[in-house]
Design a protein around this motif. Sequence first.
Motif, short mmCIF file in Angstrom:
data_model
loop_
_atom_site.label_atom_id
_atom_site.label_comp_id
_atom_site.label_asym_id
_atom_site.label_seq_id
_atom_site.Cartn_x
_atom_site.Cartn_y
_atom_site.Cartn_z
N UNK A 322 -16.42 2.29 2.05
CA UNK A 322 -14.77 2.53 2.15
C UNK A 322 -14.24 2.81 3.04
N UNK A 323 -15.11 3.57 4.17
CA UNK A 323 -14.01 3.80 5.03
C UNK A 323 -14.09 2.87 6.29
N UNK A 324 -15.34 1.86 5.85
CA UNK A 324 -15.62 0.85 6.70
C UNK A 324 -14.61 -0.83 6.56
N UNK A 325 -14.04 -0.74 5.27
CA UNK A 325 -12.90 -1.36 4.47
C UNK A 325 -11.75 -1.21 4.74
N UNK A 326 -11.64 0.29 5.04
CA UNK A 326 -9.95 0.55 5.99
C UNK A 326 -9.72 0.31 7.12
N UNK A 327 -11.01 0.38 7.73
CA UNK A 327 -10.32 -0.36 9.09
C UNK A 327 -10.57 -1.07 8.96
N UNK A 328 -9.91 -2.23 7.77
CA UNK A 328 -9.74 -3.47 7.64
C UNK A 328 -9.20 -4.21 7.50
N UNK A 329 -7.48 -2.64 6.39
CA UNK A 329 -6.76 -2.84 5.91
C UNK A 329 -5.84 -3.73 6.91
N UNK A 330 -5.67 -3.97 7.69
CA UNK A 330 -4.98 -4.80 8.62
C UNK A 330 -4.93 -6.36 8.48
N UNK A 331 -6.10 -6.62 7.98
CA UNK A 331 -6.40 -8.37 7.94
C UNK A 331 -6.55 -8.69 6.54
N UNK A 332 -7.45 -7.62 5.89
CA UNK A 332 -6.87 -7.35 4.61
C UNK A 332 -5.62 -7.61 3.68
N UNK A 333 -4.41 -6.72 4.06
CA UNK A 333 -3.22 -6.67 3.07
C UNK A 333 -2.69 -7.66 2.96
N UNK A 334 -2.84 -8.86 3.96
CA UNK A 334 -1.58 -9.88 3.75
C UNK A 334 -2.80 -11.13 2.01
N UNK A 335 -3.44 -10.50 1.73
CA UNK A 335 -4.33 -11.20 1.11
C UNK A 335 -3.44 -10.49 -0.69
N UNK A 336 -3.24 -8.80 -0.32
CA UNK A 336 -2.20 -8.59 -1.60
C UNK A 336 -1.97 -9.25 -2.11
N UNK A 337 -1.90 -8.93 -3.24
CA UNK A 337 -0.70 -9.42 -4.07
C UNK A 337 -0.23 -8.12 -4.97
N UNK A 338 1.13 -8.30 -6.28
CA UNK A 338 1.64 -7.32 -6.09
C UNK A 338 1.61 -6.97 -7.90
N UNK A 339 1.51 -6.01 -8.71
CA UNK A 339 0.76 -4.91 -9.25
C UNK A 339 0.79 -6.26 -10.13
N UNK A 340 2.01 -6.77 -10.49
CA UNK A 340 2.31 -7.65 -11.96
C UNK A 340 1.29 -8.93 -11.60
N UNK A 341 1.02 -9.28 -10.37
CA UNK A 341 0.49 -10.35 -10.95
C UNK A 341 -1.20 -9.89 -10.51
N UNK A 342 -1.54 -8.34 -9.75
CA UNK A 342 -2.75 -8.40 -10.15
C UNK A 342 -3.47 -8.27 -11.15
#
Length: 750
Positions: A322-342
Amino acid sequence: MNEYQPVAQGFRHLVLAIAMMASMAALPLSDAYGSQSTGEVRKNPDRPKIGLVLAGGGAKGAAHVGVLKVLEEMKIPIDYVAGTSMGSIIGGLYAAGMSPQEIEREIQNIDWKDVFRDEPNREDRSFRRKQDDALYVFKAKPGFREGSIQLPLAYVHGQKFDLQLNRLTAGVSNVKDFDQLPIPFRAVATDLETGREVILKSGNLARSLRASMAVPGAFDPVEIDGRLLVDGGISNNVPVSVARAMGADIVIVSDLGSDMLTRDQITSALSVAGQMVNFLFALNSQEQLKSLGPKDVLINSRLGDIGAGSFDRISEAMPIGDKAARQATESLRRYSVSQADYDRHLAARAQPAVQIGRLAFVRIENQSKVSDAVIASYISAKAGEPLNVARLEQDIQQIYGLEIFESVRYELIEENGQTGVVVRTREKPWGPGYLQTGLITSSNFEGDVAFRLGLTYTLTQINALNGEFRIGAQIGDEPALFGEIFQPLDPGARYFVTGKLGYLTKTINLFDNAGNNIAQARARGYGLELGAGRQFGTWGEARLGYRRETGEIDIGIGAPEPSRDFDTGQFFVRLTDDKLDSAYFPTKGHVGRVEWRSSREAFGADTDFDQATLSYSHAYSWGRNTLFGGVLANITPGEGAPIQSLYRLGGFLKLSGLAQDELTGQQAGLARLVYMRRINDIQFFKAYAGASVELGNVWQTTDDLFDSPIVAGSAFIGADTPIGPVYLGYGHSEGGNSSLYLFLGPLFSF
């Protein structure tokens, strides 16, 4: 270092030769069952397709659960999953529709210590096999065939692990094409013959996950479509190439780092070999990680001292992911989608769980010499009835408890729109004949030593009803030789007949009223025993039998007397109940026996006499603590038993402080209470400290019963080792008798 790490490191050393082959082969070499591409994707075509790659790493793979939690929290849609070893198990369960929270709960609830203990729980062993505990105690039972010793291919056959995976994937048991799972999925394994990568994209999901995690030497290879498959970490521990071949535009990699040993840990030739294996695993991982581009995301969980074998620490590994993934949130955030799309993404990939309803069929696929009827007699599932998975798993374990099968597995399959269950058995390839040896010895460090070294050969499956033949020999202070036949009369072995023929010796100490050893008699001769009975499941047996012995008695120590012949002829009836979880260090359950023996001249005996035995013991535990209490009464009504039939009492936990079998008499009684506390956490070498209080004696007449009982007690340490139970204790009894004891062999039974 926890209990699993040295075992896991040892297993990894066994991989060395295979891993070297794989590393020398061209890295792109792979074998795939069918095309790797998933065809038409059921997701939104306007966004990049994301593949999730979960690396192998044993217990460290629990960190992937923490990564999954963060990905879902950030609403990052996953279109493909590829995993190796533990990464394939976490990824396969996620692809099958389980949430990260469900996966977390399930892997925390698994008793990993028990899962990696391949032997069946004692309550699941057949009653016949339970009786072996009083014979010879070395746990290893190698096969013996055609004049040579046969060994299994691995330390763990995975019987219990397979049942866990079956249960966890039951909801998608009818899905044979992994592209049709809620998320398309690939598991990576390695062909044991060629060292090449094998990409599993169809078939039975549970078996595929098991193959991907089959560490050579630790777990049995898994045969799929004629190939022997082992851990995918040998050929592709971080399967980035697999996710790309599935169609992923972007890959998110959850890596677990390496198990490189530090300089301080490299202390032997074995650790050097282990480090070479680590290099090879790291090499194929690095090649995959080098292929990552600027749009891909690498999440690297640093597990510290949590190793591949640290299954007792998986709860610690998940937050690290969990901690390791949160440290990569800047790289991950570009692939997030809206709640409706998710939400639309989740709805598109959701599949209803299998609705089994009533079984259309129950089928047995039997690869052994016993009849299908033997296996069917243990299976309660019936066509036309609802499936009770827990009951089926219990039935499977009892079949496995016959100890003639390498594996007993089940699979839910769909044929012509109907769901049924197939039970598959595979006999042990190193059987059907097995050697077992053991040492039963005790010493009070005062010159009184009992020593018995024995060897048996048991040939199972001599006919379709699983009859067996056994021969055995024993050397030491009481040498013996015997042969035995055990023949069930029905497929479930409820009724049986048995015959035993042998040569035996018995040492009988004779003491005066002051406790002085005035003579020692030696009985030796030949014996025959015939019996018939009824077994009650795995817990009990009723037996009626006839015993005939003939031989002679010598007085070896004491006043010289001429040898004299003896003859014993008696009928007996015996009822035994055994529900202990361990014959050596019990923590729960009970065991009891009631027996009546009638000796008559008409049956071939020298004299007429009757004897009776009544014993009962019960174990109760809380935490690390156990109380084990029991009573024993041996009665000879009329006091007419000859020397060879006298009862013996004395020794460790049988009036501690006295010499082994110091007391002999027509009557004997004993009550004892034993306290034990487990003092370590090593599953394969359980150690205990304990103490006992004992009360008992022998008497020559029934009128003297319970007069002048002897009070005794002991303190001891003991361990359940691979060569059997070992005890070191000090005993003291009323009258000032004290002894130190070293005891190897069965102890807690009367």
